[in-house]
Design a protein around this motif. Structure first.
Motif, mmCIF file in Angstrom:
data_model
loop_
_atom_site.group_PDB
_atom_site.id
_atom_site.type_symbol
_atom_site.label_atom_id
_atom_site.label_comp_id
_atom_site.label_asym_id
_atom_site.label_seq_id
_atom_site.Cartn_x
_atom_site.Cartn_y
_atom_site.Cartn_z
ATOM 1 N N UNK A 1 -31.503 12.239 -11.438
ATOM 2 C CA UNK A 1 -31.707 13.359 -10.528
ATOM 3 C C UNK A 1 -32.835 13.091 -9.551
ATOM 4 N N UNK A 2 -33.883 12.449 -10.002
ATOM 5 C CA UNK A 2 -34.984 12.098 -9.115
ATOM 6 C C UNK A 2 -34.500 11.150 -8.015
ATOM 7 N N UNK A 3 -33.725 10.150 -8.392
ATOM 8 C CA UNK A 3 -33.156 9.219 -7.404
ATOM 9 C C UNK A 3 -32.283 9.965 -6.398
ATOM 10 N N UNK B 1 -46.145 9.104 -1.945
ATOM 11 C CA UNK B 1 -47.164 9.634 -1.028
ATOM 12 C C UNK B 1 -47.157 11.162 -1.025
ATOM 13 N N UNK B 2 -45.967 11.738 -0.937
ATOM 14 C CA UNK B 2 -45.847 13.209 -0.911
ATOM 15 C C UNK B 2 -46.323 13.836 -2.213
ATOM 16 N N UNK B 3 -46.082 13.141 -3.332
ATOM 17 C CA UNK B 3 -46.436 13.670 -4.652
ATOM 18 C C UNK B 3 -47.835 13.250 -5.095
ATOM 19 N N UNK C 1 -43.960 15.982 -8.577
ATOM 20 C CA UNK C 1 -42.666 15.648 -7.974
ATOM 21 C C UNK C 1 -41.949 16.912 -7.514
ATOM 22 N N UNK C 2 -41.971 17.940 -8.343
ATOM 23 C CA UNK C 2 -41.329 19.213 -7.998
ATOM 24 C C UNK C 2 -41.961 19.797 -6.736
ATOM 25 N N UNK D 1 -38.583 21.780 -4.963
ATOM 26 C CA UNK D 1 -37.412 22.161 -5.754
ATOM 27 C C UNK D 1 -37.849 22.960 -6.973
ATOM 28 N N UNK D 2 -36.872 23.563 -7.626
ATOM 29 C CA UNK D 2 -37.086 24.201 -8.915
ATOM 30 C C UNK D 2 -37.050 23.097 -9.965
ATOM 31 N N UNK D 3 -37.921 23.159 -10.935
ATOM 32 C CA UNK D 3 -38.006 22.117 -11.964
ATOM 33 C C UNK D 3 -36.659 21.888 -12.651
#
Length: 81
Positions: free
Chosen positions: A21-23, A38-40, A65-66, A71-73
């Protein structure tokens, strides 16, 4: 003696599910692993290992990451049948 409970059988191990799902979520945005890192505010190798399912992911990493993906976890643990 205390009876030993069996682990519940999941259709996909959670590490693999999170990694898939992360991918998917990352690539849907057109982001590289480095972009997501970078964002996380994480190291790129964390993202790589999390996607491969080779690292035990911490709750703090999931939170980062969320937030980065906005996104919702539950989306990280969604099973698409």
């Amino acid at each position: 003696p205390i009876p030993v409970k069996e682990k519940p059988q999941l259709p996909v191990p959670l590490r693999s599910l999170l990694g898939m799902n992360l991918f998917r979520l990352r690539t849907e945005r057109g982001w590289t692993q480095e972009d997501l890192a970078d964002e996380a505010d994480l190291h790129r190798t964390y993202i790589s290992k999390d996607e491969k399912g080779t690292r035990t992911v911490s709750v703090e990493t999931v939170e980062c990451v969320v937030a980065a993906l906005e996104i919702d976890v539950r989306e990280l643990f969604f099973v698409d049948k």
